[in-house]
Scaffold this motif. Structure first.
Motif, mmCIF file in Angstrom:
data_model
loop_
_atom_site.group_PDB
_atom_site.id
_atom_site.type_symbol
_atom_site.label_atom_id
_atom_site.label_comp_id
_atom_site.label_asym_id
_atom_site.label_seq_id
_atom_site.Cartn_x
_atom_site.Cartn_y
_atom_site.Cartn_z
ATOM 1 N N GLY A 49 -6.323 81.742 10.281
ATOM 2 C CA GLY A 49 -6.135 80.796 9.190
ATOM 3 C C GLY A 49 -4.720 80.685 8.680
ATOM 4 N N HIS A 50 -3.728 81.211 9.419
ATOM 5 C CA HIS A 50 -2.362 81.266 8.906
ATOM 6 C C HIS A 50 -1.453 80.290 9.644
ATOM 7 C CE1 HIS A 50 0.214 83.608 6.203
ATOM 8 N NE2 HIS A 50 1.179 83.253 7.021
ATOM 9 N N PRO A 51 -0.456 79.700 8.941
ATOM 10 C CA PRO A 51 0.489 78.796 9.627
ATOM 11 C C PRO A 51 1.176 79.508 10.793
ATOM 12 C CG PRO A 51 0.774 78.654 7.240
ATOM 13 C CD PRO A 51 -0.187 79.784 7.494
ATOM 14 N N LEU A 52 1.313 78.786 11.910
ATOM 15 C CA LEU A 52 1.922 79.362 13.102
ATOM 16 C C LEU A 52 3.439 79.433 12.948
ATOM 17 C CD1 LEU A 52 -0.179 77.571 15.851
ATOM 18 C CD2 LEU A 52 -0.488 79.865 14.910
ATOM 19 N N PRO A 53 4.089 80.323 13.706
ATOM 20 C CA PRO A 53 5.544 80.446 13.568
ATOM 21 C C PRO A 53 6.265 79.254 14.177
ATOM 22 C CG PRO A 53 4.761 81.826 15.358
ATOM 23 C CD PRO A 53 3.534 81.271 14.689
ATOM 24 N N ILE A 54 7.464 79.010 13.664
ATOM 25 C CA ILE A 54 8.358 78.012 14.251
ATOM 26 C C ILE A 54 9.350 78.765 15.135
ATOM 27 C CG2 ILE A 54 10.269 76.442 13.704
ATOM 28 C CD1 ILE A 54 8.684 75.526 11.288
ATOM 29 N N VAL A 55 9.615 78.217 16.321
ATOM 30 C CA VAL A 55 10.521 78.857 17.279
ATOM 31 C C VAL A 55 11.797 78.026 17.385
ATOM 32 C CG1 VAL A 55 10.788 79.723 19.627
ATOM 33 C CG2 VAL A 55 8.525 79.709 18.553
ATOM 34 N N VAL A 56 12.944 78.707 17.261
ATOM 35 C CA VAL A 56 14.239 78.051 17.452
ATOM 36 C C VAL A 56 14.883 78.660 18.692
ATOM 37 C CG1 VAL A 56 16.457 77.458 16.434
ATOM 38 C CG2 VAL A 56 14.461 77.796 14.952
ATOM 39 N N HIS A 57 15.091 77.844 19.736
ATOM 40 C CA HIS A 57 15.698 78.317 20.971
ATOM 41 C C HIS A 57 17.207 78.470 20.790
ATOM 42 C CE1 HIS A 57 12.247 77.940 23.878
ATOM 43 N NE2 HIS A 57 11.756 77.379 22.785
ATOM 44 N N PRO A 58 17.868 79.199 21.682
ATOM 45 C CA PRO A 58 19.317 79.430 21.523
ATOM 46 C C PRO A 58 20.147 78.153 21.451
ATOM 47 C CG PRO A 58 18.396 80.910 23.179
ATOM 48 C CD PRO A 58 17.311 79.960 22.814
ATOM 49 N N ASP A 59 19.686 77.059 22.089
ATOM 50 C CA ASP A 59 20.440 75.798 22.031
ATOM 51 C C ASP A 59 20.165 75.002 20.763
ATOM 52 O OD1 ASP A 59 17.866 74.967 22.447
ATOM 53 O OD2 ASP A 59 18.255 73.837 24.283
ATOM 54 N N GLY A 60 19.368 75.549 19.843
ATOM 55 C CA GLY A 60 19.065 74.881 18.586
ATOM 56 C C GLY A 60 17.791 74.073 18.598
ATOM 57 N N THR A 61 17.143 73.962 19.743
ATOM 58 C CA THR A 61 15.879 73.223 19.823
ATOM 59 C C THR A 61 14.801 73.932 19.000
ATOM 60 O OG1 THR A 61 16.441 72.513 22.058
ATOM 61 C CG2 THR A 61 14.136 72.284 21.376
ATOM 62 N N VAL A 62 14.100 73.180 18.163
ATOM 63 C CA VAL A 62 13.052 73.737 17.312
ATOM 64 C C VAL A 62 11.694 73.345 17.889
ATOM 65 C CG1 VAL A 62 12.071 73.836 14.993
ATOM 66 C CG2 VAL A 62 14.537 73.596 15.294
ATOM 67 N N VAL A 63 10.841 74.346 18.092
ATOM 68 C CA VAL A 63 9.518 74.123 18.693
ATOM 69 C C VAL A 63 8.461 74.698 17.761
ATOM 70 C CG1 VAL A 63 8.034 74.622 20.666
ATOM 71 C CG2 VAL A 63 10.490 74.277 21.012
ATOM 72 N N ARG A 64 7.379 73.948 17.569
ATOM 73 C CA ARG A 64 6.255 74.441 16.788
ATOM 74 C C ARG A 64 5.052 74.582 17.711
ATOM 75 N NH1 ARG A 64 5.824 70.960 11.894
ATOM 76 N NH2 ARG A 64 3.729 70.285 12.376
ATOM 77 N N PRO A 65 4.555 75.805 17.918
ATOM 78 C CA PRO A 65 3.398 75.988 18.808
ATOM 79 C C PRO A 65 2.216 75.156 18.347
ATOM 80 C CG PRO A 65 4.376 78.093 18.234
ATOM 81 C CD PRO A 65 5.018 77.069 17.352
ATOM 82 N N GLY A 66 1.418 74.715 19.335
ATOM 83 C CA GLY A 66 0.325 73.816 19.003
ATOM 84 C C GLY A 66 -1.069 74.376 19.009
ATOM 85 N N PRO A 67 -1.316 75.640 19.411
ATOM 86 C CA PRO A 67 -2.718 76.083 19.479
ATOM 87 C C PRO A 67 -3.371 76.124 18.103
ATOM 88 C CG PRO A 67 -1.222 77.943 19.768
ATOM 89 C CD PRO A 67 -0.381 76.716 19.806
#
Length: 721
Positions: free
Chosen positions: A471-489
């Motif tokens: 039930g908790h918000p998933l982490p946000i991932v920032v790659h070394p090149d600055g790309t921000v990804v939010r996992p979708g599961p």
């Protein structure tokens, strides 16, 4: 000398508005220099200064004449009565430049003078100045307030009319008892709304001083048989240092008034010395010439003293004395209630600090920064928490959780869950199994107990982050090149509502990636749903990373914690700009990940027969020689001999060994058996059974972790210099 830009600060617009409305209300019906004097008092109080001055343009071009003053004696104000246009005085410079000016000097015992122009349609029409007591120039919020008061004076200046009165008349401040009586209800409301002790001090400062024309205030409280200053206005720091913390047995005006329990009024220095003969030096140091000394008595006992003072001699009518005595009773009651709140507030802060990590650990595989922000109107105790837990083999567990609700009960529940998570993490069980045990604990707390939690494990060898979310918000991932990804599961329901099995997800993280965890209080509010908040968090993190010094710190191989702390501050300020009015706790945890270099990892297959121990020792000798760790050769051979020997004797399936070189030397032996090795007590006549005792003796830590295909027994040895 320094020149400062006095632009209003948006973060304090509400405070400015409240103070200006108060000034407008207090000035109702006042004309001439009395309105300017009142504004000068507010400016002095807002900056905690020794005094304030209002200058207006005179008949001679460039000349400034003193129109009003507050808090300053005649010897000081005489020097400011008329300023030529070619002088280097701060008011002249402020009018000349059209901007705020601060000059470091010691006029009248001050540390400096801050001046801002009074704006007019054709340029500045004068200047407002405050003699400051701080170590340097006022901060941006103080400049903003000073500028707002100057604008208020300028708007009223056309209505002043008549000649500019002499400074001595402007500084008399002879507010009468009738005017103060009219404000009695306002003070009563302000004291009733006061929550903390400082709220009470501000109420006295804003509601008592202006109606009586006072320019000095001291509020002192009794703590452990000593008087401590809670708040002050119009006194130098040297004087405050002299009276701070004096024992109740000391002879001061405040202690004497407290001993008698009776208010004392001194209308002149002569009367003060008649009442308190030994205190002439203290009286001179105060730079005051009239005083109302009011004991603060609540519930039948003295809790402190309030001193209202004036830089000019003045008389107190019977009506004024009665009113001030009544006011002291109201202040005492409000202060007693506020100090109870302060005590509870302090205990709540200490409880919350004790429940959260005092400091995040420094680990080989990650660096971390975190922020916890309690709900603005709360007692600072809630159910949000975060944790960073060291696991075996330089792995690390990252935890963020939120117990539903807010208060001490939820904080205690949070503490139980955090302890349980740490205990289960120490057993090295996977995230989904950990949640199964944690869910049982939450359900045991009651049908209405729920908690959200995210538990992640980062492995620096594989660079994989494995996590489960209840039930908790998933982490946000920032790659070394600055790309921000939010996992979708999709996440599972909260603990207390969800049933096993829990889903497990994996993220592959390149070196120097960022993981950003939060609780819903950071991203969700009455005006923003959680999806909108997560979108804003994603944008804020991307912006903060681009503006941070994180990349340069990584390149220079510097400590990353300061850069991560600054990044956390930037994101919190962006997501929660009005921190005092948040209605939920908020947690932010930012983690920088580092993989273990391939050259620091060595894996070996072992035969499934008695030759395995000898093969393991040979691999150890060769690898430690390659790494330059031959001083650990003997103990490491002992460790792998015992661990591999246990596999051959008691386990099943092919064995393999892995050596890791990090801040310690880690030896791992894998097999396909789920059985747990245990240290047993060997009798003096036993020929075996001491292997794990020897492993424990030469290792800093050792243990077992279970895998889907068996188990791993591991040992850590510290690296020598």
């Amino acid at each position: 000398m320094a020149t400062a830009n006095a632009q209003p600060a948006s973060d304090h617009a509400q405070t400015e508005s409240v103070r200006l409305r108060l000034l407008e209300a207090e000035a109702d019906g006042l004309t001439g220099s009395a309105a300017s004097t009142l504004a000068a008092q507010q400016a002095m109080a807002g900056l905690g200064g020794l005094g304030a001055l209002v200058h207006l343009r005179g008949d001679v071009p460039g000349e400034l004449r003193l129109a009003a003053a507050s808090g300053l004696g005649p010897d000081v104000t005489a020097a400011w009565a008329r300023l030529r246009g070619d002088q280097d005085a701060p008011p002249v410079r402020a009018v000349r430049s059209g901007s705020g000016v601060w000059s470091a000097d010691t006029t009248g015992g001050a540390s400096g003078t801050a001046s801002v122009p009074l704006p007019g349609p054709d340029g500045p029409i004068g200047a407002l100045s405050v003699l400051t007591t701080g170590p340097g120039s006022p901060d941006p919020e103080q400049w903003s307030f000073l500028t707002a008061v100057a604008a208020w004076i300028a708007r009223r200046t056309p209505r002043l009319g008549g000649d500019i009165p002499a400074w001595s008349r402007a500084a008399e401040g002879t507010g009468g008892g009738t005017d103060a009586e009219l404000r009695m209800s306002e003070l009563t409301v302000a004291l009733a709304e006061a929550v903390s002790s400082m709220d009470v001090v501000r109420a006295v400062q804003e509601r008592v001083l202006p109606p009586f024309g006072a320019d000095g205030m001291l509020v002192e409280v009794i703590e452990r048989d000593r008087l401590h200053i809670l708040g002050s206005t119009g006194y130098s720091q040297d004087f405050l240092d002299e009276i701070e913390g004096v024992p109740l047995t000391t002879h001061t005006a405040a202690t004497m008034v407290l001993r008698t329990g009776t208010p004392a009024f001194a209308e002149s220095p002569a009367e003060f010395l008649r009442l308190f003969p030994p205190l002439e030096s203290l009286m001179v140091a105060s730079a005051k010439r009239a005083w109302a000394m009011l004991p603060l008595i609540a519930s039948g006992r003295a809790i402190g003293c309030c001193v209202i003072s004036f830089t000019q001699e003045r008389s107190f009518s019977d009506e004024q004395r009665t009113l001030l005595t009544a006011l002291s009773g109201l202040v005492a009651q409000a202060l007693e209630r506020a100090r109870l709140y302060d005590a509870e507030h302090t205990r709540a802060q200490e409880l919350q600090r004790g429940l959260l990590p005092r400091a995040l650990p420094s680990l080989p595989s990650i660096s971390a920064g975190a922020r916890y922000l309690p709900a603005g109107q709360s007692d600072e105790v809630g159910g949000d928490w975060y944790d960073v837990i060291r696991l075996s083999s330089d792995r690390v567990a990252l935890v963020v959780g939120d117990v539903m609700g807010h208060g001490v009960t939820e904080a205690v529940t949070m503490a139980r869950l955090r302890t349980a998570v740490r205990t289960l993490a120490d057993l090295d069980i996977p995230p989904d199994d950990l949640f199964a045990h944690l869910g049982d604990l939450v359900r045991g707390l009651g049908d209405d107990s729920y908690a959200t939690c995210l538990y992640a494990e980062y492995d620096p060898v594989t660079r994989i982050c494995t996590f489960s979310s209840a039930g908790h918000p998933l982490p946000i991932v920032v790659h070394p090149d600055g790309t921000v990804v939010r996992p979708g599961p999709a996440v599972d329901p909260p603990l207390g509502a969800a049933e096993p099995p829990f889903a497990t997800h994996e993220l592959h993280l390149p070196d120097n990636s960022l993981l950003v965890f939060c609780t819903d209080g950071l991203v969700e509010s009455a005006t923003r749903d959680i999806d909108e908040g997560l979108d804003q968090l994603e944008r804020s993190v991307s912006r903060a990373v681009a503006q941070s010094t994180l990349s340069s710190a990584v390149r220079r191989d510097e400590e990353l914690e300061p850069a991560l702390d600054r990044l956390c501050d930037a994101v919190m300020a962006d997501l929660l700009p009005d921190r005092e009015h948040t209605d939920d706790d908020a947690v932010l945890l930012v983690v920088h990940t580092r993989g273990m270099p391939d050259g620091d990892v060595a894996s070996f297959g072992l035969p499934d027969d008695p030759r395995a121990a000898g093969e393991a020792r040979r691999h150890v000798r060769e690898q430690l020689a390659l790494w330059g760790l031959t001083d650990l050769e003997m103990t490491t051979e002992l460790v792998v001999s015992e661990l591999v020997g246990n596999v051959i004797r008691h386990a099943s399936g092919p064995a393999r060994m892995r050596l890791l070189r990090g801040t310690s030397l880690i030896c791992e032996v894998y097999d396909a058996s789920p059985t747990t090795p245990r240290i047993r007590r060997a009798a003096s006549t036993d020929e075996g059974g001491r292997g794990l005792q020897l492993v424990a003796a030469v290792s800093r830590r050792w243990g077992t972790r279970f895998l889907s295909e068996g188990k791993c027994i591991w040992s850590e040895q510290p690296l020598t210099a």
